[in-house]
Design a protein around this motif. Structure first.
Motif, short mmCIF file in Angstrom:
data_model
loop_
_atom_site.label_atom_id
_atom_site.label_comp_id
_atom_site.label_asym_id
_atom_site.label_seq_id
_atom_site.Cartn_x
_atom_site.Cartn_y
_atom_site.Cartn_z
N GLN A 24 1.18 -1.08 0.11
CA GLN A 24 -0.02 0.04 -0.07
C GLN A 24 1.17 1.68 0.37
OE1 GLN A 24 -2.90 -0.14 3.47
NE2 GLN A 24 -4.15 1.58 3.03
N SER A 28 0.95 3.10 -3.48
CA SER A 28 0.10 5.16 -3.47
C SER A 28 1.12 5.48 -4.13
CB SER A 28 0.14 4.81 -1.45
OG SER A 28 -1.54 4.07 -1.56
N ALA A 29 2.36 5.51 -3.19
CA ALA A 29 3.57 6.93 -3.29
C ALA A 29 3.84 6.91 -4.92
CB ALA A 29 4.67 6.13 -2.94
N ARG A 30 3.49 5.31 -5.24
CA ARG A 30 3.44 5.76 -7.15
C ARG A 30 2.62 6.46 -8.00
NH1 ARG A 30 7.71 5.11 -10.78
NH2 ARG A 30 6.51 4.58 -11.70
N ALA A 32 0.34 8.36 -7.13
CA ALA A 32 -0.14 9.84 -5.70
C ALA A 32 -0.08 10.94 -7.09
CB ALA A 32 0.47 9.97 -4.49
N PRO A 33 1.33 11.22 -7.94
CA PRO A 33 1.35 12.02 -9.20
C PRO A 33 -0.04 11.93 -10.20
CG PRO A 33 3.12 10.79 -8.42
CD PRO A 33 2.56 10.14 -7.92
N ARG A 35 -3.05 9.94 -9.11
CA ARG A 35 -4.15 11.47 -8.50
C ARG A 35 -5.40 9.80 -8.47
NH1 ARG A 35 -4.26 14.50 -12.56
NH2 ARG A 35 -6.47 14.24 -13.42
N GLY A 37 -5.92 7.05 -6.13
CA GLY A 37 -5.10 6.34 -4.75
C GLY A 37 -5.26 5.07 -4.99
N HIS A 41 -6.76 1.62 -8.57
CA HIS A 41 -6.38 1.43 -9.88
C HIS A 41 -6.98 -0.10 -10.26
CE1 HIS A 41 -3.97 -0.93 -6.66
NE2 HIS A 41 -3.54 -1.61 -6.69
N GLU A 79 -12.07 12.72 -10.88
CA GLU A 79 -10.40 12.90 -11.72
C GLU A 79 -11.23 13.25 -13.18
OE1 GLU A 79 -8.50 13.97 -9.89
OE2 GLU A 79 -8.57 13.46 -8.22
#
Length: 154
Positions: A24, A28-30, A32-33, A35, A37, A41, A79
């Motif tokens: 997670q 999540s870090a990958r 985030a750019p 938009r 969560g 995905h 989004e």
């Protein structure tokens, strides 16, 4: 009969829970750019395989509850990654489709997931039949747990 000693001292699931938490964080870090969560995905990936599904079918295919699906689709719609259309066969349902922006980020999501999984699978020979067997076992366990949760909900 399963050896109950395997489940002594709360060891069951500890590794799976820790893997989930780390996965997670990394995913999540990958994402985030983009938009997107963690968990959202999977809806985009499923819709990339088969567009025009309704929320109920998405929930069933992804083994998640309807509330989770509704929240994810609402966020992805906000989004601009998905759109809803009234089902021409059943006006009570809305079918969900990827927008052009949604289609454009699917390869980026797949790349991000591949990079994270490559890190997680370091040192594992993916040619080994043991890896496939391991994944098959995880799917069986998930299916069994999902069935039990659904029974408890009824």
């Amino acid at each position: 009969m399963m050896n109950r000693d395997l489940f002594q001292h709360g060891a069951y699931g500890k590794e799976i829970a820790a893997i989930y938490r780390h996965l997670q964080i990394l995913v999540s870090a990958r994402l985030a750019p983009l938009r997107v969560g963690f968990g959202q995905h999977m809806f985009l990936l499923m819709l990339a395989k088969k567009e025009g599904l309704n929320q109920k079918t998405l929930s069933e295919l992804l083994l998640v509850d309807k509330t989770t699906t509704a929240k994810a689709i609402r966020k992805l719609e906000k989004e601009g990654y998905v759109r809803r259309e009234i089902d021409p066969v059943d006006f009570r349902n809305q079918n969900i489709y990827l927008t052009d922006d949604g289609k454009a980020i699917v390869p980026k999501i797949e790349e991000a997931l591949a990079e994270v999984m490559e890190a997680g699978l370091a040192g594992i020979d993916l040619d080994e039949s043991g890896y496939k067997e391991f994944m098959d076992l995880l799917k069986v366990i998930l299916t069994n747990f999902h069935r039990k949760v659904r029974q408890n909900d009824q």
